[in-house]
Design a protein around this motif. Structure first.
Motif, short mmCIF file in Angstrom:
data_model
loop_
_atom_site.label_atom_id
_atom_site.label_comp_id
_atom_site.label_asym_id
_atom_site.label_seq_id
_atom_site.Cartn_x
_atom_site.Cartn_y
_atom_site.Cartn_z
N LEU A 11 1.11 -1.74 -0.01
CA LEU A 11 -0.35 0.12 -0.21
C LEU A 11 0.69 1.55 -0.21
O LEU A 11 1.59 1.50 0.55
CB LEU A 11 -0.72 0.01 1.12
N VAL A 12 1.07 2.54 -0.47
CA VAL A 12 1.35 3.43 -1.25
C VAL A 12 0.13 4.77 -1.20
O VAL A 12 -0.58 4.53 -1.47
CB VAL A 12 2.88 3.46 -1.49
N GLN A 13 0.56 5.50 -0.55
CA GLN A 13 -0.05 6.90 -0.98
C GLN A 13 0.27 7.00 -2.62
O GLN A 13 1.14 7.12 -3.09
CB GLN A 13 0.50 8.03 -0.33
N ASP A 14 -0.86 8.15 -3.12
CA ASP A 14 -0.68 8.84 -4.84
C ASP A 14 0.46 9.42 -4.54
O ASP A 14 0.96 10.53 -4.17
CB ASP A 14 -1.99 9.56 -4.33
N GLY A 16 3.66 8.22 -4.01
CA GLY A 16 4.78 7.30 -3.76
C GLY A 16 5.34 6.77 -5.31
O GLY A 16 5.10 6.56 -5.94
N LYS A 87 -0.59 6.14 -9.19
CA LYS A 87 -1.63 6.66 -9.27
C LYS A 87 -2.59 5.90 -8.69
O LYS A 87 -2.11 4.26 -9.12
CB LYS A 87 -1.45 7.36 -10.35
N PRO A 88 -3.45 6.50 -7.81
CA PRO A 88 -4.49 5.60 -7.44
C PRO A 88 -4.99 4.26 -8.74
O PRO A 88 -5.28 2.76 -8.09
CB PRO A 88 -6.03 6.35 -7.42
N THR A 91 -3.83 1.18 -9.39
CA THR A 91 -3.55 0.10 -8.26
C THR A 91 -4.41 -1.47 -9.24
O THR A 91 -4.80 -1.25 -9.76
CB THR A 91 -5.44 0.07 -7.14
N VAL A 120 -3.06 2.43 -4.53
CA VAL A 120 -2.11 3.29 -4.73
C VAL A 120 -3.93 4.00 -3.79
O VAL A 120 -4.11 3.87 -4.35
CB VAL A 120 -1.98 3.21 -5.90
N SER A 121 -3.09 4.45 -2.28
CA SER A 121 -4.77 5.53 -1.86
C SER A 121 -4.72 6.73 -2.22
O SER A 121 -3.10 7.61 -2.74
CB SER A 121 -4.70 5.45 -0.33
N SER A 122 -5.45 7.36 -2.86
CA SER A 122 -6.15 8.76 -3.14
C SER A 122 -6.08 10.10 -1.90
O SER A 122 -5.76 9.49 -0.77
CB SER A 122 -6.97 9.44 -4.12
#
Length: 122
Positions: A11-14, A16, A87-88, A91, A120-122
């Motif tokens: 899991l990584v943020q937008d 990342g 980017k989301p 995913t 990828v979380s937004s």
């Protein structure tokens, strides 16, 4: 036994980065081209990137060009996918594959890993 094993998902943020690895065993995978594909929920599997078996030339899907980089170790056993500016919409479950040519056609690839989830979380 022929095996391709992916690792490095998560899991990584937008915006990342993640680096996926694909380790091969059981065959002389140095003689194979290698590719990465991905499949998002409800969508078909799509090509991401590939690297040729000889000189290491690479090819990318337009959607990841300039953000993702495919590479391999000197023994041509482990292949990597460095993913930046995620980017989301990136995913998906990411799969590595081995085949004769570095092309986007999935039917070219004879061996597949089990996949690793990238979110990828937004």
């Amino acid at each position: 036994q022929v095996q391709l094993v992916e690792s490095g998902g998560g899991l990584v943020q937008d915006g990342g980065s993640l680096r996926l690895s694909c380790a091969a065993s059981g065959r002389t995978f140095s003689s194979f081209a290698r590719g990465w594909f991905r499949q998002a929920p409800g969508k078909e599997r799509e090509f991401v990137a590939a690297i040729s078996r000889s000189v290491g030339s690479t090819v990318y899907a337009d959607s990841v060009k300039g953000r993702f980089t495919i590479s391999r170790d000197n023994a041509k056993i482990t292949v990597y996918l460095q993913m930046n500016s995620l980017k989301p919409e990136d995913t998906a479950v990411y799969y590595c594959a081995a085949g004769a040519f570095a092309v986007s056609d999935a039917t070219n690839y004879n061996y597949w890993g089990q996949g690793t989830q990238v979110t990828v979380s937004s």
